[in-house]
Enzyme design. Structure first.
Site, mmCIF file in Angstrom:
data_model
loop_
_atom_site.group_PDB
_atom_site.id
_atom_site.type_symbol
_atom_site.label_atom_id
_atom_site.label_comp_id
_atom_site.label_asym_id
_atom_site.label_seq_id
_atom_site.Cartn_x
_atom_site.Cartn_y
_atom_site.Cartn_z
ATOM 1 N N LYS A 15 0.837 -1.217 0.000
ATOM 2 C CA LYS A 15 0.000 0.000 0.000
ATOM 3 C C LYS A 15 0.865 1.256 0.000
ATOM 4 O O LYS A 15 0.619 2.181 -0.755
ATOM 5 C CB LYS A 15 -0.861 0.089 1.282
ATOM 6 C CG LYS A 15 -1.779 -1.052 1.537
ATOM 7 C CD LYS A 15 -2.638 -0.780 2.772
ATOM 8 C CE LYS A 15 -1.886 -0.692 4.085
ATOM 9 N NZ LYS A 15 -1.319 -1.944 4.560
ATOM 10 N N ARG A 88 -9.041 1.774 9.067
ATOM 11 C CA ARG A 88 -8.780 0.385 9.455
ATOM 12 C C ARG A 88 -9.906 -0.211 10.268
ATOM 13 O O ARG A 88 -9.879 -1.412 10.556
ATOM 14 C CB ARG A 88 -7.513 0.322 10.295
ATOM 15 C CG ARG A 88 -6.282 0.324 9.429
ATOM 16 C CD ARG A 88 -5.055 -0.059 10.211
ATOM 17 N NE ARG A 88 -3.952 -0.068 9.280
ATOM 18 C CZ ARG A 88 -2.682 -0.091 9.624
ATOM 19 N NH1 ARG A 88 -2.334 -0.134 10.868
ATOM 20 N NH2 ARG A 88 -1.748 -0.102 8.709
ATOM 21 N N ARG A 122 11.085 -7.065 5.764
ATOM 22 C CA ARG A 122 11.100 -5.612 5.614
ATOM 23 C C ARG A 122 12.172 -4.968 6.504
ATOM 24 O O ARG A 122 12.354 -5.341 7.653
ATOM 25 C CB ARG A 122 9.723 -5.059 5.991
ATOM 26 C CG ARG A 122 9.578 -3.580 5.807
ATOM 27 C CD ARG A 122 8.159 -3.176 5.570
ATOM 28 N NE ARG A 122 7.313 -3.387 6.729
ATOM 29 C CZ ARG A 122 6.001 -3.197 6.710
ATOM 30 N NH1 ARG A 122 5.387 -2.855 5.598
ATOM 31 N NH2 ARG A 122 5.284 -3.380 7.794
ATOM 32 N N ARG A 155 11.564 -2.769 12.097
ATOM 33 C CA ARG A 155 10.608 -2.144 13.011
ATOM 34 C C ARG A 155 10.280 -3.113 14.141
ATOM 35 O O ARG A 155 10.151 -4.319 13.912
ATOM 36 C CB ARG A 155 9.318 -1.821 12.255
ATOM 37 C CG ARG A 155 9.292 -0.447 11.653
ATOM 38 C CD ARG A 155 8.167 -0.254 10.684
ATOM 39 N NE ARG A 155 6.850 -0.666 11.172
ATOM 40 C CZ ARG A 155 5.733 -0.580 10.460
ATOM 41 N NH1 ARG A 155 5.772 -0.104 9.225
ATOM 42 N NH2 ARG A 155 4.583 -0.969 10.941
ATOM 43 N N ARG A 166 -1.067 -7.949 14.378
ATOM 44 C CA ARG A 166 -1.458 -6.983 13.344
ATOM 45 C C ARG A 166 -2.213 -7.667 12.212
ATOM 46 O O ARG A 166 -3.188 -7.140 11.690
ATOM 47 C CB ARG A 166 -0.214 -6.254 12.806
ATOM 48 C CG ARG A 166 0.358 -5.291 13.844
ATOM 49 C CD ARG A 166 1.781 -4.899 13.532
ATOM 50 N NE ARG A 166 1.909 -4.132 12.330
ATOM 51 C CZ ARG A 166 2.915 -4.249 11.474
ATOM 52 N NH1 ARG A 166 3.900 -5.097 11.703
ATOM 53 N NH2 ARG A 166 2.954 -3.519 10.397
HETATM 54 P P1 AMP Z 1 1.573 0.628 9.732
HETATM 55 O O1 AMP Z 1 2.855 1.352 9.532
HETATM 56 O O2 AMP Z 1 0.507 1.036 8.765
HETATM 57 O O3 AMP Z 1 1.754 -0.866 9.793
HETATM 58 O O4 AMP Z 1 1.027 1.076 11.174
HETATM 59 C C1 AMP Z 1 1.790 0.850 12.341
HETATM 60 C C2 AMP Z 1 0.902 0.926 13.561
HETATM 61 O O5 AMP Z 1 0.337 2.239 13.690
HETATM 62 C C3 AMP Z 1 -0.301 -0.003 13.563
HETATM 63 O O6 AMP Z 1 0.018 -1.331 13.943
HETATM 64 C C4 AMP Z 1 -1.204 0.695 14.576
HETATM 65 O O7 AMP Z 1 -0.729 0.495 15.899
HETATM 66 C C5 AMP Z 1 -0.990 2.164 14.228
HETATM 67 N N1 AMP Z 1 -1.947 2.602 13.186
HETATM 68 C C6 AMP Z 1 -1.657 2.930 11.903
HETATM 69 N N2 AMP Z 1 -2.773 3.265 11.233
HETATM 70 C C7 AMP Z 1 -3.793 3.134 12.120
HETATM 71 C C8 AMP Z 1 -5.209 3.323 12.041
HETATM 72 N N3 AMP Z 1 -5.801 3.720 10.899
HETATM 73 N N4 AMP Z 1 -5.951 3.073 13.136
HETATM 74 C C9 AMP Z 1 -5.378 2.686 14.297
HETATM 75 N N5 AMP Z 1 -4.060 2.476 14.446
HETATM 76 C C10 AMP Z 1 -3.263 2.708 13.379
#
Ligand code: AMP
Length: 210
Positions: A15, A88, A122, A155, A166
């Site tokens: 994405k 989400r 990653r 990460r 996740r």
């Molecule tokens: P990502 O980099 O998109 O994998 O996001 C990392 C973390 O940020 C996620 O595992 C959540 O803890 C938080 N996060 C990112 N986007 C959202 C969202 N739309 N709603 C809630 N938590 C989010």
């Protein structure tokens, strides 16, 4: 209402990569909620302190904090926004539909097994944040960023239990949004297994036609 394009998909489906490419193409603002939270964590802000443990565990941050972050990150006078990693949850999807004109939702489809192996591979640059992947996008020198020369790191939430959480969260909360957007006639489903440039060219053509 501002036009928005959304990228939905399991972690590791690409994405972020496609959203960035489409933002360059369209001039739309690219908003990645995960990146914005990580920025707050590294700054040590109040918000960063609030969400650090939640993100490291692999849990979702509460909706209200996400809405505040979206609001505060909007650039003035932008022709549109590309969201990646938002919405989400069903409540976030309702917020989006109430406040924006959802032009397109691209659902990038990838199996759970492929998603997990992509996430485990990653690596990100500790300096500029550039993304790498030990399977599909290796740096020229192991462990070093091609762009700024800083160390590549994994990460904290790209390992073990946090990945499982996740991915689970994705199936429990985010997957159902696909049906919601299908009903709104804005959903395009694409295979995330094809090469980045092929996917990019399908998306660019689709958005130009739409
Ligand atoms: P990502 O980099 O998109 O994998 O996001 C990392 C973390 O940020 C996620 O595992 C959540 O803890 C938080 N996060 C990112 N986007 C959202 C969202 N739309 N709603 C809630 N938590 C989010």
């Amino acid at each position: 209402m501002t036009d928005v394009i959304v990228f939905l998909g399991i972690q590791g489906s690409g994405k972020g990569t496609q959203a960035k490419l489409l933002a360059e193409e369209t001039g739309f603002q690219h908003i990645n909620i995960g990146d914005l939270f990580r920025e707050q964590i590294s700054k040590g802000s109040e918000l960063g302190k609030k969400v650090q443990a939640i993100i490291t565990r692999g849990d979702l941050v509460e909706d209200e904090l996400v809405f505040d972050l979206v609001q505060s990150s909007l650039a003035p006078d932008c022709p549109g926004i590309i969201f990646d990693g938002f919405p989400r949850t069903p409540a976030q999807a309702e917020y989006l539909l109430a406040h924006y004109n959802v032009k397109r939702v691209y659902y990038l489809d990838l199996s759970e097994a492929d998603a997990i192996s992509r996430i485990e591979a990653r690596r990100i640059c500790s300096g500029c944040g550039e993304n790498y992947n030990l399977i599909s996008r290796r740096p020229s020198q192991e462990g070093i960023c091609d762009i700024c020369g800083a160390d590549l790191i994994q990460r904290a939430d790209d390992t073990g239990e946090a990945i499982r959480k996740r991915v689970n969260e994705f199936y429990m909360q985010t997957f159902q949004l696909k049906e919601l957007f299908k009903q709104k006639a804005a959903l395009v489903e694409l295979s995330a297994s094809q090469p980045i440039r092929d996917l990019k060219s399908i998306i660019t053509k689709d958005i130009q036609l739409g």
